[in-house]
Design an enzyme around this catalytic site. Structure first.
Site, PDB file in Angstrom:
ATOM      1  N   PRO A   1       0.792  -1.243   0.000  1.00 40.61           N
ATOM      2  CA  PRO A   1       0.000   0.000   0.000  1.00 40.61           C
ATOM      3  C   PRO A   1       0.821   1.290   0.000  1.00 40.61           C
ATOM      4  O   PRO A   1       0.295   2.326  -0.349  1.00 40.61           O
ATOM      5  CB  PRO A   1      -0.819  -0.114   1.301  1.00 40.61           C
ATOM      6  CG  PRO A   1       0.022  -0.963   2.192  1.00 40.61           C
ATOM      7  CD  PRO A   1       0.674  -1.964   1.289  1.00 40.61           C
TER       8      PRO A   1
ATOM      9  N   ALA B   1      -0.940  -9.716 -14.549  1.00 38.94           N
ATOM     10  CA  ALA B   1      -1.002  -8.739 -15.643  1.00 38.94           C
ATOM     11  C   ALA B   1       0.309  -7.956 -15.690  1.00 38.94           C
ATOM     12  O   ALA B   1       0.526  -7.076 -14.854  1.00 38.94           O
ATOM     13  CB  ALA B   1      -2.173  -7.790 -15.432  1.00 38.94           C
TER      14      ALA B   1
ATOM     15  N   HIS C   1      12.097   2.578 -18.293  1.00 37.57           N
ATOM     16  CA  HIS C   1      11.399   2.731 -17.009  1.00 37.57           C
ATOM     17  C   HIS C   1      12.213   3.603 -16.050  1.00 37.57           C
ATOM     18  O   HIS C   1      13.412   3.795 -16.250  1.00 37.57           O
ATOM     19  CB  HIS C   1      11.157   1.361 -16.359  1.00 37.57           C
ATOM     20  CG  HIS C   1      10.015   0.602 -16.971  1.00 37.57           C
ATOM     21  ND1 HIS C   1      10.152  -0.128 -18.132  1.00 37.57           N
ATOM     22  CD2 HIS C   1       8.718   0.466 -16.596  1.00 37.57           C
ATOM     23  CE1 HIS C   1       8.980  -0.678 -18.433  1.00 37.57           C
ATOM     24  NE2 HIS C   1       8.101  -0.340 -17.529  1.00 37.57           N
TER      25      HIS C   1
ATOM     26  N   LYS D   1      13.152   0.568 -10.690  1.00 40.08           N
ATOM     27  CA  LYS D   1      12.626  -0.738 -11.103  1.00 40.08           C
ATOM     28  C   LYS D   1      13.639  -1.846 -10.808  1.00 40.08           C
ATOM     29  O   LYS D   1      14.828  -1.696 -11.093  1.00 40.08           O
ATOM     30  CB  LYS D   1      12.272  -0.700 -12.600  1.00 40.08           C
ATOM     31  CG  LYS D   1      11.558  -1.944 -13.070  1.00 40.08           C
ATOM     32  CD  LYS D   1      10.843  -1.717 -14.383  1.00 40.08           C
ATOM     33  CE  LYS D   1      10.180  -2.979 -14.899  1.00 40.08           C
ATOM     34  NZ  LYS D   1       9.181  -3.504 -13.950  1.00 40.08           N
TER      35      LYS D   1
HETATM   36  N1  NAD Z   1       1.319  -4.512 -14.116  1.00 43.72           N
HETATM   37  C1  NAD Z   1       1.459  -3.197 -14.250  1.00 43.72           C
HETATM   38  O1  NAD Z   1       0.767  -2.529 -15.032  1.00 43.72           O
HETATM   39  C2  NAD Z   1       2.477  -2.498 -13.411  1.00 43.72           C
HETATM   40  C3  NAD Z   1       2.585  -1.111 -13.402  1.00 43.72           C
HETATM   41  C4  NAD Z   1       3.517  -0.522 -12.558  1.00 43.72           C
HETATM   42  C5  NAD Z   1       4.327  -1.314 -11.745  1.00 43.72           C
HETATM   43  N2  NAD Z   1       4.204  -2.658 -11.817  1.00 43.72           N
HETATM   44  C6  NAD Z   1       4.957  -3.553 -10.945  1.00 43.72           C
HETATM   45  O2  NAD Z   1       4.356  -3.459  -9.664  1.00 43.72           O
HETATM   46  C7  NAD Z   1       5.348  -3.641  -8.647  1.00 43.72           C
HETATM   47  C8  NAD Z   1       5.301  -2.442  -7.707  1.00 43.72           C
HETATM   48  O3  NAD Z   1       5.684  -1.281  -8.414  1.00 43.72           O
HETATM   49  P1  NAD Z   1       5.864   0.134  -7.686  1.00 43.72           P
HETATM   50  O4  NAD Z   1       6.370   1.068  -8.707  1.00 43.72           O
HETATM   51  O5  NAD Z   1       4.649   0.454  -6.912  1.00 43.72           O
HETATM   52  O6  NAD Z   1       7.059  -0.225  -6.667  1.00 43.72           O
HETATM   53  P2  NAD Z   1       7.397   0.460  -5.276  1.00 43.72           P
HETATM   54  O7  NAD Z   1       8.808   0.084  -4.972  1.00 43.72           O
HETATM   55  O8  NAD Z   1       7.025   1.896  -5.300  1.00 43.72           O
HETATM   56  O9  NAD Z   1       6.412  -0.277  -4.252  1.00 43.72           O
HETATM   57  C9  NAD Z   1       6.572  -1.589  -3.803  1.00 43.72           C
HETATM   58  C10 NAD Z   1       6.032  -1.658  -2.383  1.00 43.72           C
HETATM   59  O10 NAD Z   1       6.053  -3.007  -1.941  1.00 43.72           O
HETATM   60  C11 NAD Z   1       6.335  -2.991  -0.574  1.00 43.72           C
HETATM   61  N3  NAD Z   1       6.795  -4.287  -0.084  1.00 43.72           N
HETATM   62  C12 NAD Z   1       8.041  -4.822  -0.133  1.00 43.72           C
HETATM   63  N4  NAD Z   1       8.046  -6.011   0.488  1.00 43.72           N
HETATM   64  C13 NAD Z   1       6.791  -6.229   0.935  1.00 43.72           C
HETATM   65  C14 NAD Z   1       6.172  -7.278   1.657  1.00 43.72           C
HETATM   66  N5  NAD Z   1       6.866  -8.356   2.064  1.00 43.72           N
HETATM   67  N6  NAD Z   1       4.857  -7.193   1.923  1.00 43.72           N
HETATM   68  C15 NAD Z   1       4.146  -6.119   1.541  1.00 43.72           C
HETATM   69  N7  NAD Z   1       4.682  -5.070   0.868  1.00 43.72           N
HETATM   70  C16 NAD Z   1       5.988  -5.139   0.572  1.00 43.72           C
HETATM   71  C17 NAD Z   1       7.401  -1.897  -0.411  1.00 43.72           C
HETATM   72  O11 NAD Z   1       7.461  -1.430   0.913  1.00 43.72           O
HETATM   73  C18 NAD Z   1       6.876  -0.838  -1.371  1.00 43.72           C
HETATM   74  O12 NAD Z   1       6.043   0.083  -0.694  1.00 43.72           O
HETATM   75  C19 NAD Z   1       6.669  -3.827  -9.387  1.00 43.72           C
HETATM   76  O13 NAD Z   1       6.925  -5.194  -9.548  1.00 43.72           O
HETATM   77  C20 NAD Z   1       6.417  -3.212 -10.750  1.00 43.72           C
HETATM   78  O14 NAD Z   1       7.197  -3.790 -11.773  1.00 43.72           O
HETATM   79  C21 NAD Z   1       3.301  -3.257 -12.620  1.00 43.72           C
HETATM   80  O1  LIG Z   2       7.002   0.709 -13.046  1.00 40.35           O
HETATM   81  C1  LIG Z   2       7.146  -0.500 -13.323  1.00 40.35           C
HETATM   82  O2  LIG Z   2       7.952  -1.236 -12.737  1.00 40.35           O
HETATM   83  C2  LIG Z   2       6.302  -1.077 -14.396  1.00 40.35           C
HETATM   84  N1  LIG Z   2       6.397  -2.354 -14.605  1.00 40.35           N
HETATM   85  C3  LIG Z   2       5.640  -3.088 -15.547  1.00 40.35           C
HETATM   86  C4  LIG Z   2       6.562  -3.929 -16.426  1.00 40.35           C
HETATM   87  O3  LIG Z   2       7.574  -4.466 -15.915  1.00 40.35           O
HETATM   88  O4  LIG Z   2       6.263  -4.108 -17.592  1.00 40.35           O
HETATM   89  C5  LIG Z   2       4.602  -2.316 -16.301  1.00 40.35           C
HETATM   90  C6  LIG Z   2       4.850  -0.871 -16.417  1.00 40.35           C
HETATM   91  C7  LIG Z   2       5.375  -0.225 -15.147  1.00 40.35           C
END
Ligand code: NAD
Ligand SMILES: O=C(O)C1=N[C@H](C(=O)O)CCC1
Length: 267
Positions: free
Chosen positions: A11, A126, A156, A160
């Site tokens: 969160p 996803a 990115h 990341k």
């Molecule tokens: N599918 C998509 O469209 C999409 C888009 C953006 C990001 N992502 C992915 O989503 C993930 C999160 O991205 P973000 O930019 O928010 O990263 P971020 O680093 O800002 O947030 C990750 C969070 O996870 C928390 N965390 C770490 N270990 C944890 C645990 N054991 N339990 C609960 N929480 C824990 C951290 O404290 C942090 O707040 C990444 O893997 C990223 O690649 C996916």
């Molecule tokens: O911010 C990230 O990390 C993102 N991860 C996804 C990926 O690995 O494709 C999607 C876009 C943002």
């Protein structure tokens, strides 16, 4: 209509904070708990960046959280090692799960697909929730039938953890479904600096750029005789992902087994 009860993991993250707002704005969603790496025992509203009205408890452990609250769906937006663990745990408890976290290998996907089937429980992984990114992948798959020489450049932010991005991997995998494996570039080419030609998946080169200031961007470049086609998508902020997260939560309520990619649930 009964509200969908959600546990959100991550969160305080960049995606997690957006997801909290989206859940709060969605009338048929209810946050019942959050899982954070710290802050056990606090309320979600006490976390930085959380909406002030969110009265759900925070747990620092998914197993404890699942035991303590009644939930329909776990949404995970954490980090690669944790996302896999949370999906496995949720499936073992028969709880539907939406994973936005990236960094899943083919072996992970095989193992978790088998587990979701064994537990007859729905799950969605996803790699990208943005509608434009799904279209970019779809168009790239189509174009690859006609222009099979392809390189992917994904860009990115520099926080990341995984490379290449989940989106780049998924794009390359979709292309390999319709394109014969082929080698690209000159047969005698050699890298004078290791990594110069990027990573490779069945002949497709993938280049990962990490810089502050970026959010999530990808270009799929197709080279043909006397022409170049570029299909490009840019997420300029993380609100771009939220309609997809909402759709995944709604859809996972009605599926069994693991679905990899939002394109499989979009009409
Ligand atoms: N599918 C998509 O469209 C999409 C888009 C953006 C990001 N992502 C992915 O989503 C993930 C999160 O991205 P973000 O930019 O928010 O990263 P971020 O680093 O800002 O947030 C990750 C969070 O996870 C928390 N965390 C770490 N270990 C944890 C645990 N054991 N339990 C609960 N929480 C824990 C951290 O404290 C942090 O707040 C990444 O893997 C990223 O690649 C996916
Ligand atoms: O911010 C990230 O990390 C993102 N991860 C996804 C990926 O690995 O494709 C999607 C876009 C943002």
């Amino acid at each position: 209509m009964n509200k969908i009860k959600i546990i959100l993991a991550g969160p305080r993250g960049k995606m997690g904070q957006e997801a909290l707002k989206m859940i709060e704005e969605t009338q048929h969603f209810e946050l019942v708990a959050a899982v954070d790496s710290k802050n056990d025992g606090l309320q979600v509203k006490d976390l930085s960046g959380a909406p002030e009205s969110m009265e759900a408890p925070v747990y620092d452990d998914m197993e404890n959280c699942i035991q303590a609250v009644e939930a329909d769906v776990v949404v995970d937006l954490t980090r690669p090692d944790i996302g896999k663990k949370h999906l496995e745990l949720a499936l073992n408890h028969g709880i539907r799960t939406v994973i936005g976290t990236t960094g899943f290998s083919n072996d992970d996907l095989k193992r978790l697909t088998a587990l979701a089937e064994e537990k007859s429980t729905g799950a969605i992984i996803a790699p990208n929730f943005a509608i434009g990114a799904i279209l970019m992948m779809k168009f790239a798959k189509e174009a690859s039938k006609y222009l099979p020489d392809i390189e992917i450049i994904e860009k990115h932010h520099d926080q990341k953890l995984d490379a290449p991005s989940g989106t780049a991997l998924k794009t390359a995998q979709l292309i390999t479904e319709v394109r014969e494996e082929k080698s690209q570039g000159h047969p005698d080419e050699k890298e004078d600096l290791e990594g110069a030609r990027g990573a490779e998946l069945e002949g497709i080169r993938i280049h990962s750029v990490r810089l502050p200031g970026l959010v999530a961007h990808q270009e799929v470049i197709f080279g043909g005789v006397g022409q170049v086609l570029t299909i490009r998508h840019d997420s300029i902020n993380r609100t771009s992902f939220m309609p997809g997260v909402r759709l995944a939560v709604e859809s996972v309520m009605n599926i069994e087994g693991l679905v990899y990619g939002l394109e499989n649930i979009m009409e």
